[in-house]
Design a protein around this motif. Structure first.
Motif, PDB file in Angstrom:
ATOM      1  N   LEU A  91       0.722  -1.273  -0.135  1.00  0.00           N
ATOM      2  CA  LEU A  91       0.218  -0.072  -0.074  1.00  0.00           C
ATOM      3  C   LEU A  91       0.906   1.181   0.083  1.00  0.00           C
ATOM      4  CD1 LEU A  91      -2.845   1.189   0.149  1.00  0.00           C
ATOM      5  CD2 LEU A  91      -2.670   1.052   2.729  1.00  0.00           C
ATOM      6  N   LEU A  92       1.699   1.399   0.764  1.00  0.00           N
ATOM      7  CA  LEU A  92       2.643   2.567   0.860  1.00  0.00           C
ATOM      8  C   LEU A  92       3.588   2.719  -0.345  1.00  0.00           C
ATOM      9  CD1 LEU A  92       3.486   4.742   2.838  1.00  0.00           C
ATOM     10  CD2 LEU A  92       5.553   3.168   3.920  1.00  0.00           C
ATOM     11  N   SER A  93       3.967   1.725  -0.525  1.00  0.00           N
ATOM     12  CA  SER A  93       4.828   2.016  -2.055  1.00  0.00           C
ATOM     13  C   SER A  93       4.055   2.206  -3.347  1.00  0.00           C
ATOM     14  CB  SER A  93       5.974   0.619  -2.232  1.00  0.00           C
ATOM     15  OG  SER A  93       4.981  -0.479  -2.642  1.00  0.00           O
ATOM     16  N   SER A  94       2.791   1.613  -3.309  1.00  0.00           N
ATOM     17  CA  SER A  94       1.903   1.793  -4.473  1.00  0.00           C
ATOM     18  C   SER A  94       1.627   3.238  -4.475  1.00  0.00           C
ATOM     19  CB  SER A  94       0.743   0.855  -4.367  1.00  0.00           C
ATOM     20  OG  SER A  94       1.221  -0.420  -4.633  1.00  0.00           O
ATOM     21  N   LEU A  95       1.011   3.729  -3.097  1.00  0.00           N
ATOM     22  CA  LEU A  95       0.623   5.190  -3.126  1.00  0.00           C
ATOM     23  C   LEU A  95       1.704   6.181  -3.426  1.00  0.00           C
ATOM     24  CD1 LEU A  95      -1.702   4.885   0.222  1.00  0.00           C
ATOM     25  CD2 LEU A  95      -2.527   5.377  -2.162  1.00  0.00           C
ATOM     26  N   LEU A  96       3.064   5.989  -3.040  1.00  0.00           N
ATOM     27  CA  LEU A  96       4.208   6.703  -3.245  1.00  0.00           C
ATOM     28  C   LEU A  96       4.490   6.828  -4.887  1.00  0.00           C
ATOM     29  CD1 LEU A  96       6.318   6.156  -0.356  1.00  0.00           C
ATOM     30  CD2 LEU A  96       5.173   8.132  -0.780  1.00  0.00           C
ATOM     31  N   MET A  97       4.411   5.451  -5.389  1.00  0.00           N
ATOM     32  CA  MET A  97       4.558   5.294  -6.767  1.00  0.00           C
ATOM     33  C   MET A  97       3.669   6.045  -7.895  1.00  0.00           C
ATOM     34  SD  MET A  97       7.440   3.640  -7.752  1.00  0.00           S
ATOM     35  CE  MET A  97       6.864   2.981  -9.555  1.00  0.00           C
ATOM     36  N   ILE A  98       2.309   6.268  -7.456  1.00  0.00           N
ATOM     37  CA  ILE A  98       1.564   7.133  -8.331  1.00  0.00           C
ATOM     38  C   ILE A  98       2.067   8.705  -8.576  1.00  0.00           C
ATOM     39  CG2 ILE A  98      -0.768   8.289  -8.272  1.00  0.00           C
ATOM     40  CD1 ILE A  98      -1.778   5.848  -6.290  1.00  0.00           C
ATOM     41  N   PRO A  99       2.477   9.399  -7.546  1.00  0.00           N
ATOM     42  CA  PRO A  99       3.157  10.741  -8.060  1.00  0.00           C
ATOM     43  C   PRO A  99       4.425  10.583  -8.521  1.00  0.00           C
ATOM     44  CG  PRO A  99       2.975  10.647  -5.633  1.00  0.00           C
ATOM     45  CD  PRO A  99       2.205   9.403  -6.075  1.00  0.00           C
ATOM     46  N   LEU A 100       5.224   9.781  -7.983  1.00  0.00           N
ATOM     47  CA  LEU A 100       6.492   9.745  -8.178  1.00  0.00           C
ATOM     48  C   LEU A 100       6.860   9.202  -9.732  1.00  0.00           C
ATOM     49  CD1 LEU A 100       8.440   8.645  -4.730  1.00  0.00           C
ATOM     50  CD2 LEU A 100       8.262  10.774  -6.135  1.00  0.00           C
ATOM     51  N   GLY A 101       5.939   8.271 -10.148  1.00  0.00           N
ATOM     52  CA  GLY A 101       6.171   7.500 -11.276  1.00  0.00           C
ATOM     53  C   GLY A 101       5.998   8.590 -12.739  1.00  0.00           C
ATOM     54  N   ASN A 102       5.009   9.504 -12.237  1.00  0.00           N
ATOM     55  CA  ASN A 102       4.792  10.366 -13.183  1.00  0.00           C
ATOM     56  C   ASN A 102       5.811  11.491 -13.624  1.00  0.00           C
ATOM     57  OD1 ASN A 102       2.228   9.732 -14.198  1.00  0.00           O
ATOM     58  ND2 ASN A 102       1.211  10.430 -12.361  1.00  0.00           N
ATOM     59  N   LEU A 103       6.865  11.552 -12.457  1.00  0.00           N
ATOM     60  CA  LEU A 103       7.991  12.633 -12.456  1.00  0.00           C
ATOM     61  C   LEU A 103       9.020  12.230 -13.418  1.00  0.00           C
ATOM     62  CD1 LEU A 103       8.220  13.540  -8.956  1.00  0.00           C
ATOM     63  CD2 LEU A 103       7.117  14.848 -10.668  1.00  0.00           C
ATOM     64  N   LEU A 104       9.153  10.662 -13.795  1.00  0.00           N
ATOM     65  CA  LEU A 104      10.066  10.252 -14.586  1.00  0.00           C
ATOM     66  C   LEU A 104      10.127  10.871 -16.072  1.00  0.00           C
ATOM     67  CD1 LEU A 104      10.210   6.487 -13.620  1.00  0.00           C
ATOM     68  CD2 LEU A 104      11.846   8.011 -12.963  1.00  0.00           C
ATOM     69  N   PRO A 105      11.240  11.022 -16.689  1.00  0.00           N
ATOM     70  CA  PRO A 105      10.826  11.486 -17.941  1.00  0.00           C
ATOM     71  C   PRO A 105      10.626  10.496 -19.066  1.00  0.00           C
ATOM     72  CG  PRO A 105      13.350  11.307 -17.530  1.00  0.00           C
ATOM     73  CD  PRO A 105      12.463  11.057 -16.335  1.00  0.00           C
ATOM     74  N   THR A 106      11.042   9.314 -18.705  1.00  0.00           N
ATOM     75  CA  THR A 106      10.312   8.187 -19.628  1.00  0.00           C
ATOM     76  C   THR A 106       9.787   7.085 -18.829  1.00  0.00           C
ATOM     77  OG1 THR A 106      11.161   6.425 -21.140  1.00  0.00           O
ATOM     78  CG2 THR A 106      12.560   7.145 -19.109  1.00  0.00           C
ATOM     79  N   GLN A 107       8.838   6.409 -19.417  1.00  0.00           N
ATOM     80  CA  GLN A 107       8.023   5.430 -18.699  1.00  0.00           C
ATOM     81  C   GLN A 107       8.613   3.903 -19.107  1.00  0.00           C
ATOM     82  OE1 GLN A 107       5.675   6.263 -16.277  1.00  0.00           O
ATOM     83  NE2 GLN A 107       6.376   8.357 -16.938  1.00  0.00           N
ATOM     84  N   GLU A 108       9.781   3.633 -19.083  1.00  0.00           N
ATOM     85  CA  GLU A 108      10.535   2.778 -19.629  1.00  0.00           C
ATOM     86  C   GLU A 108      10.473   1.775 -18.121  1.00  0.00           C
ATOM     87  OE1 GLU A 108      14.263   2.725 -21.701  1.00  0.00           O
ATOM     88  OE2 GLU A 108      13.617   4.425 -22.779  1.00  0.00           O
ATOM     89  N   PHE A 109      10.354   0.387 -18.707  1.00  0.00           N
ATOM     90  CA  PHE A 109      10.287  -0.678 -17.404  1.00  0.00           C
ATOM     91  C   PHE A 109      11.537  -0.405 -16.413  1.00  0.00           C
ATOM     92  CE2 PHE A 109      10.729  -4.987 -15.540  1.00  0.00           C
ATOM     93  CZ  PHE A 109       9.687  -4.906 -14.991  1.00  0.00           C
ATOM     94  N   VAL A 110      12.744  -0.245 -17.073  1.00  0.00           N
ATOM     95  CA  VAL A 110      13.809  -0.481 -16.183  1.00  0.00           C
ATOM     96  C   VAL A 110      13.791   0.907 -15.221  1.00  0.00           C
ATOM     97  CG1 VAL A 110      16.398   0.117 -16.422  1.00  0.00           C
ATOM     98  CG2 VAL A 110      15.345  -1.349 -17.985  1.00  0.00           C
ATOM     99  N   TRP A 111      13.398   2.002 -15.697  1.00  0.00           N
ATOM    100  CA  TRP A 111      13.418   3.177 -14.934  1.00  0.00           C
ATOM    101  C   TRP A 111      12.274   3.102 -13.785  1.00  0.00           C
ATOM    102  CZ3 TRP A 111      17.617   5.639 -14.556  1.00  0.00           C
ATOM    103  CH2 TRP A 111      18.450   5.492 -15.691  1.00  0.00           C
ATOM    104  N   LEU A 112      11.184   2.440 -14.153  1.00  0.00           N
ATOM    105  CA  LEU A 112      10.029   2.297 -13.106  1.00  0.00           C
ATOM    106  C   LEU A 112      10.294   1.349 -12.551  1.00  0.00           C
ATOM    107  CD1 LEU A 112       6.987   2.199 -15.584  1.00  0.00           C
ATOM    108  CD2 LEU A 112       7.581   4.108 -13.784  1.00  0.00           C
ATOM    109  N   GLY A 113      11.082   0.259 -12.599  1.00  0.00           N
ATOM    110  CA  GLY A 113      11.907  -0.706 -11.763  1.00  0.00           C
ATOM    111  C   GLY A 113      12.596  -0.228 -10.812  1.00  0.00           C
TER     112      GLY A 113
END
Length: 191
Positions: free
Chosen positions: A52-74
């Motif tokens: 729950l905690l990591s999913s909630l934090l990934m919502i805003p932080l994932g959108n800050l990445l310049p690219t949505q590639e799997f490596v960077w998301l991982g």
């Protein structure tokens, strides 16, 4: 609508987590929990909390990445989970040292398994809303608890002297898990 999203996300997480449990990832913790028959609920609760905690934090932080590639998301997911683990340790050591001593053996494995279990969802994790993140977390914890409970119930039968010697013990466990995986695949409608 919100309850429907929560339920569907929990079912998706439940199906995927059980595929992981029966494919080997996270299997050691499930088998250990099933053999001991205790602390299964505690581990499932920690897994749910970390998810729950990591999913909630990934919502805003994932959108800050310049690219949505799997490596960077991982990498971001692993970093977020590491931060959640360190935060949990700090809070527990400071506020509840007795409880920390009781759960420290399973904090790190729960955090690591949270990263492993979220891998199939990394492409969408940052696009979820809070309800979907909660559904994922509940599905993760429930999947672990159900998998371990099913294995706990079956282990005494798999050691029975009525079974042929070649299937007793670990070979029987693997056969049981293979059949369980097929059943879960059927419920998940995955071909």
């Amino acid at each position: 609508m919100v309850l429907g999203e929560l339920f569907l996300t929990a079912l998706a997480a439940l199906a995927v987590e059980n595929l992981f449990f029966t494919q080997g990832m996270g299997f050691a913790r499930v088998l250990h929990g099933a053999q001991k028959g205790r602390d299964i609920g505690l581990y499932a609760l920690l897994l749910t909390g970390f998810s729950l905690l990591s999913s909630l934090l990934m919502i805003p932080l994932g959108n800050l990445l310049p690219t949505q590639e799997f490596v960077w998301l991982g990498l971001l997911g692993a970093a977020v989970m590491a931060a959640c683990y360190l935060l949990a340790c700090l809070v527990l050591v400071t506020l509840c040292p007795g409880f920390y001593r009781k759960v420290r053996w399973c904090l790190a494995p729960a955090a690591i398994n949270t990263v492993v279990f979220s891998l199939p969802f990394l492409g969408r994790l940052h696009q979820w809303n809070g309800w979907q993140a909660a559904g994922f977390a509940l599905g993760t914890g429930l999947a672990f608890f159900l998998s371990t409970w099913l294995l706990t119930e079956m282990l005494p039968r798999l050691r029975s002297l009525d079974m042929p010697a070649s299937f007793r013990g670990m070979p029987g466990v693997f056969l049981y898990l293979a059949i369980l995986a097929l059943a879960l695949l059927g419920f998940a409608r995955i071909s």
